[in-house]
Design a protein around this motif. Structure first.
Motif, PDB file in Angstrom:
ATOM      1  N   ASN A 184       0.801  -1.166  -0.164  1.00  0.00           N
ATOM      2  CA  ASN A 184       0.072   0.001   0.020  1.00  0.00           C
ATOM      3  C   ASN A 184       0.801   1.040   0.049  1.00  0.00           C
ATOM      4  O   ASN A 184       2.108   1.183   0.161  1.00  0.00           O
ATOM      5  CB  ASN A 184      -1.039   0.026   1.345  1.00  0.00           C
ATOM      6  CG  ASN A 184      -0.278   0.386   2.606  1.00  0.00           C
ATOM      7  OD1 ASN A 184       0.796   0.520   2.462  1.00  0.00           O
ATOM      8  ND2 ASN A 184      -1.017   0.417   3.641  1.00  0.00           N
TER       9      ASN A 184
ATOM     10  N   SER B 125       1.155   5.160   1.677  1.00  0.00           N
ATOM     11  CA  SER B 125       0.729   6.132   2.596  1.00  0.00           C
ATOM     12  C   SER B 125      -0.677   5.962   3.245  1.00  0.00           C
ATOM     13  O   SER B 125      -1.572   6.939   3.225  1.00  0.00           O
ATOM     14  CB  SER B 125       0.690   7.464   1.894  1.00  0.00           C
ATOM     15  OG  SER B 125       2.243   7.587   1.247  1.00  0.00           O
ATOM     16  N   GLY B 126      -1.040   4.679   3.555  1.00  0.00           N
ATOM     17  CA  GLY B 126      -2.246   4.426   4.236  1.00  0.00           C
ATOM     18  C   GLY B 126      -3.170   4.046   3.384  1.00  0.00           C
ATOM     19  O   GLY B 126      -4.615   3.696   3.822  1.00  0.00           O
ATOM     20  N   GLN B 127      -3.195   3.778   2.063  1.00  0.00           N
ATOM     21  CA  GLN B 127      -4.253   3.390   1.256  1.00  0.00           C
ATOM     22  C   GLN B 127      -4.458   1.863   1.559  1.00  0.00           C
ATOM     23  O   GLN B 127      -3.692   1.205   2.210  1.00  0.00           O
ATOM     24  CB  GLN B 127      -3.909   3.804  -0.253  1.00  0.00           C
ATOM     25  CG  GLN B 127      -3.849   5.220  -0.598  1.00  0.00           C
ATOM     26  CD  GLN B 127      -3.235   5.336  -2.032  1.00  0.00           C
ATOM     27  OE1 GLN B 127      -3.348   4.645  -2.868  1.00  0.00           O
ATOM     28  NE2 GLN B 127      -2.720   6.819  -2.248  1.00  0.00           N
ATOM     29  N   GLN B 128      -5.564   1.416   0.640  1.00  0.00           N
ATOM     30  CA  GLN B 128      -5.885  -0.150   0.605  1.00  0.00           C
ATOM     31  C   GLN B 128      -4.438  -0.699   0.094  1.00  0.00           C
ATOM     32  O   GLN B 128      -4.229  -0.479  -0.823  1.00  0.00           O
ATOM     33  CB  GLN B 128      -7.058  -0.250  -0.110  1.00  0.00           C
ATOM     34  CG  GLN B 128      -8.337   0.062   0.737  1.00  0.00           C
ATOM     35  CD  GLN B 128      -8.734  -0.613   1.907  1.00  0.00           C
ATOM     36  OE1 GLN B 128      -8.314  -1.665   1.848  1.00  0.00           O
ATOM     37  NE2 GLN B 128      -9.197   0.184   2.731  1.00  0.00           N
TER      38      GLN B 128
ATOM     39  N   ASN C   5       7.993   7.256  -2.220  1.00  0.00           N
ATOM     40  CA  ASN C   5       6.816   7.207  -1.050  1.00  0.00           C
ATOM     41  C   ASN C   5       7.270   6.727  -0.005  1.00  0.00           C
ATOM     42  O   ASN C   5       8.230   5.786  -0.035  1.00  0.00           O
ATOM     43  CB  ASN C   5       5.634   6.993  -1.966  1.00  0.00           C
ATOM     44  CG  ASN C   5       4.211   7.721  -1.378  1.00  0.00           C
ATOM     45  OD1 ASN C   5       4.035   7.821  -0.187  1.00  0.00           O
ATOM     46  ND2 ASN C   5       3.570   8.066  -2.433  1.00  0.00           N
TER      47      ASN C   5
ATOM     48  N   TYR D 119       5.981   3.263   1.567  1.00  0.00           N
ATOM     49  CA  TYR D 119       5.347   2.142   1.230  1.00  0.00           C
ATOM     50  C   TYR D 119       5.290   1.016   2.423  1.00  0.00           C
ATOM     51  O   TYR D 119       6.099   0.876   3.296  1.00  0.00           O
ATOM     52  CB  TYR D 119       5.885   1.259  -0.047  1.00  0.00           C
ATOM     53  CG  TYR D 119       6.106   2.170  -0.972  1.00  0.00           C
ATOM     54  CD1 TYR D 119       4.837   2.181  -2.366  1.00  0.00           C
ATOM     55  CD2 TYR D 119       7.131   2.848  -1.492  1.00  0.00           C
ATOM     56  CE1 TYR D 119       5.023   2.935  -3.351  1.00  0.00           C
ATOM     57  CE2 TYR D 119       7.114   3.646  -2.680  1.00  0.00           C
ATOM     58  CZ  TYR D 119       5.915   3.626  -3.433  1.00  0.00           C
ATOM     59  OH  TYR D 119       6.080   4.603  -4.683  1.00  0.00           O
ATOM     60  N   THR D 120       4.262  -0.029   2.422  1.00  0.00           N
ATOM     61  CA  THR D 120       4.198  -0.661   3.349  1.00  0.00           C
ATOM     62  C   THR D 120       3.692  -2.066   2.645  1.00  0.00           C
ATOM     63  O   THR D 120       2.873  -2.178   1.918  1.00  0.00           O
ATOM     64  CB  THR D 120       3.102  -0.558   4.668  1.00  0.00           C
ATOM     65  OG1 THR D 120       3.402   0.783   5.211  1.00  0.00           O
ATOM     66  CG2 THR D 120       2.926  -1.696   5.410  1.00  0.00           C
TER      67      THR D 120
ATOM     68  N   SER E 217       3.317  -6.404   8.663  1.00  0.00           N
ATOM     69  CA  SER E 217       3.391  -5.549   8.103  1.00  0.00           C
ATOM     70  C   SER E 217       5.003  -4.994   7.894  1.00  0.00           C
ATOM     71  O   SER E 217       5.531  -4.748   9.298  1.00  0.00           O
ATOM     72  CB  SER E 217       2.597  -4.450   8.006  1.00  0.00           C
ATOM     73  OG  SER E 217       1.282  -4.916   7.763  1.00  0.00           O
TER      74      SER E 217
ATOM     75  N   PRO F  28       6.951  -1.511   6.803  1.00  0.00           N
ATOM     76  CA  PRO F  28       6.941  -0.267   6.231  1.00  0.00           C
ATOM     77  C   PRO F  28       8.502   0.252   5.641  1.00  0.00           C
ATOM     78  O   PRO F  28       9.411  -0.342   6.182  1.00  0.00           O
ATOM     79  CB  PRO F  28       6.441   0.567   7.118  1.00  0.00           C
ATOM     80  CG  PRO F  28       7.137   0.158   8.408  1.00  0.00           C
ATOM     81  CD  PRO F  28       7.123  -1.329   8.368  1.00  0.00           C
TER      82      PRO F  28
ATOM     83  N   ASN G 189      10.608   3.684   4.019  1.00  0.00           N
ATOM     84  CA  ASN G 189      10.425   5.193   3.214  1.00  0.00           C
ATOM     85  C   ASN G 189      11.528   5.144   2.206  1.00  0.00           C
ATOM     86  O   ASN G 189      12.646   5.013   2.167  1.00  0.00           O
ATOM     87  CB  ASN G 189      11.081   6.036   4.194  1.00  0.00           C
ATOM     88  CG  ASN G 189      10.842   7.479   3.775  1.00  0.00           C
ATOM     89  OD1 ASN G 189      10.353   7.882   2.604  1.00  0.00           O
ATOM     90  ND2 ASN G 189      11.334   8.633   4.641  1.00  0.00           N
TER      91      ASN G 189
END
Length: 486
Positions: free
Chosen positions: A256, A258-261, A284, A286-287, A304, A306, A308
């Motif tokens: 995802n 920045s917090g998107q699905q 961006n 990313y996770t 998860s 994350p 940067n």
């Protein structure tokens, strides 16, 4: 009575005449038997040898078998009777060379044996060293991979298996250069034990049995763990994880922004535990997530991870898309002006991302770009540079060595000699004071001039440039502002 007396002497005389007339006739002469042929060794043991031969004589009384060691003399080992063509020599010494020969004999003597000599070496009675580190790893619900370590030089290995309540059964025999075996067709959710025997002519030396190995139950695979996302500057993100299942068909990768699905971005096959996500210049946060799957379903998600992601290259000069530096330029006989350097795009040299730096007077107005160059930092080496435009033959070369090395040391960049003139000093440039400044002097080949570079490693990069002709500074570029995105 007189006739009787006369008859008896005459009869005796006649009888004697018969015997006397035959006294010069001789009986047939007996010869030694013909030699046996085709002496063959039937089997060799540690202390015994079995052999056979072909009987070629109709009149032998028997056969005599002789033996000797490599350094010994011939001696009788044993005899067998008429028409017997088999013999077993016993009581021999292991790992010893023996020669055997066979005679036939009768009352006239022995046959020849020159064509019936066979030489053998008895088997060793020393077992090979036992294999070590026997272990099994379940690779599916119905298979286990068995490994071991060879010791010494056995002839082969035998692999055995048992269940918790069963007896040992032989699975296979493999050659001495093999140290693994895949046991298939097993029962799910069952515990097995393994042992490996090293084999040679003396017998089999068995290892200790392995730790128990249990095939998994049928169903969805176990979840992977230890997911790590690591940014590779300017290229993408490398993912690694731990595979905790033996029955997965593969792994799904999710990402995802920045917090998107989360979105599924790809899948990999079973047993693969790494993946590279080629992002390019899409900076961006990313996770990532990863899940194992098979025909029964999907596992839960690994924790998860994350990252940067920046399209950057950290080092003696901080390099990142969007970075910029502004310099006040003073040149003898000309009005001062402001110079700007920007990082605007990325190119690839031998598979590595390099960053294009353009230089121009500021504000731009009608001025043209003065120069362009590609830069990239390499850990443990320093900042390398390559000219614009790129071509298949272009390579980057070391411009600023970092770590800088000893004072006074030098190296070469595209024919120019570069000298280390400072390994750490404080320098005031305009309104700014910089500590830990390093310095280089580049002597331009065949031009009679040089450029001194003063750099603040990691934070700013080049803070001052001085062009020198005949020991006189003819041009300076002093930093007055900078934007760093690293």
């Amino acid at each position: 009575m007189k006739r009787s007396r006369i008859f008896i002497p005459v009869l005796l005389a006649l009888t004697a005449g018969v015997f006397f007339s035959c006294k010069d006739d001789k009986p047939p002469q007996l010869d030694p038997p013909r030699a046996p042929i085709l002496l063959a060794i039937l089997s060799i043991g540690q202390t015994s040898v079995e052999m056979s031969w072909s009987d070629q004589s109709p009149d032998e009384n028997g056969f005599r078998i002789e033996r000797k060691t490599a350094a010994g003399n011939w001696e009788t080992d044993g005899e067998v009777g008429v028409n017997v063509t088999y013999y077993a020599a016993i009581g021999l010494t292991p790992s010893t060379e023996y020669s055997f020969r066979v005679f036939s004999f009768n009352d006239a003597g022995d046959s020849d044996s020159s064509s019936n000599v066979r030489t053998i070496t008895t088997l060793s009675n020393v077992l090979p060293p036992i294999p070590t580190l026997v272990q099994g790893t379940a690779t599916s619900t119905t298979s286990i991979h068995v490994t071991w370590h060879k010791q010494g030089e056995p002839d082969s290995f035998q692999v055995d298996r048992r269940t918790s309540s069963g007896d040992w059964i032989e699975l296979t025999t493999v050659s001495a250069d093999v140290e693994q075996y895949d046991d298939t067709g097993l029962t799910p959710h069952t515990t097995y034990y393994y042992r490996v025997g090293a084999m040679n002519e003396a017998g089999t030396a068995w290892s200790e049995e392995s730790d128990p190995v249990t095939t998994p139950i049928e169903g969805a695979p176990n979840a992977p763990s230890n997911l790590v996302a690591e940014a590779v500057m300017g290229i993408g993100v490398t993912l690694t994880w731990t595979d905790n299942s033996v029955n997965e068909d593969g792994f799904y990768l999710y990402r995802n922004i920045s917090g998107q699905q989360f979105q599924k971005i790809d899948s990999v096959e079973a047993d693969i535990t790494t993946y590279f996500d080629a992002i390019g210049d899409a900076e961006n946060i990313y996770t990532y997530r990863v899940r194992a799957f098979n025909e029964f379903g999907m596992s839960s998600e690994a924790q998860s991870a994350p990252v940067n992601y920046k399209y950057c290259s950290d080092g003696i000069i901080p390099i990142c898309l969007g970075n910029e530096w502004r310099y006040n330029v003073e040149e003898n006989g000309q009005d001062p002006f402001e110079l700007r350097r920007d990082i605007v795009q990325v190119g690839y040299i031998q598979g590595y991302d390099h960053y294009l730096v353009i230089e121009y007077p500021f504000p731009i107005g009608d001025a043209v770009i003065d120069s362009t160059i590609y830069l990239r930092n390499f850990e443990g080496e320093g900042c390398k540079a390559a000219p614009f435009p790129l071509s298949g033959s272009v390579t980057s070369q070391l411009l600023f060595r970092y770590p800088i090395g000893s004072l006074g040391s030098h190296y070469f960049y595209r024919g120019d000699s570069i000298l280390v003139i400072s390994t750490g000093t404080t320098k005031v440039v305009g309104d700014h004071t910089f500590d830990g400044v390093v310095g280089y002097q580049r002597f331009l080949h065949g031009q009679g001039r040089s450029i001194r570079y003063w750099l603040k490693p990691g934070d700013v990069g080049i803070i001052l440039e001085e062009e020198v002709v005949s020991s006189q500074i003819v041009l300076t570029r002093e930093i007055n502002d900078w934007i760093i995105n690293n």
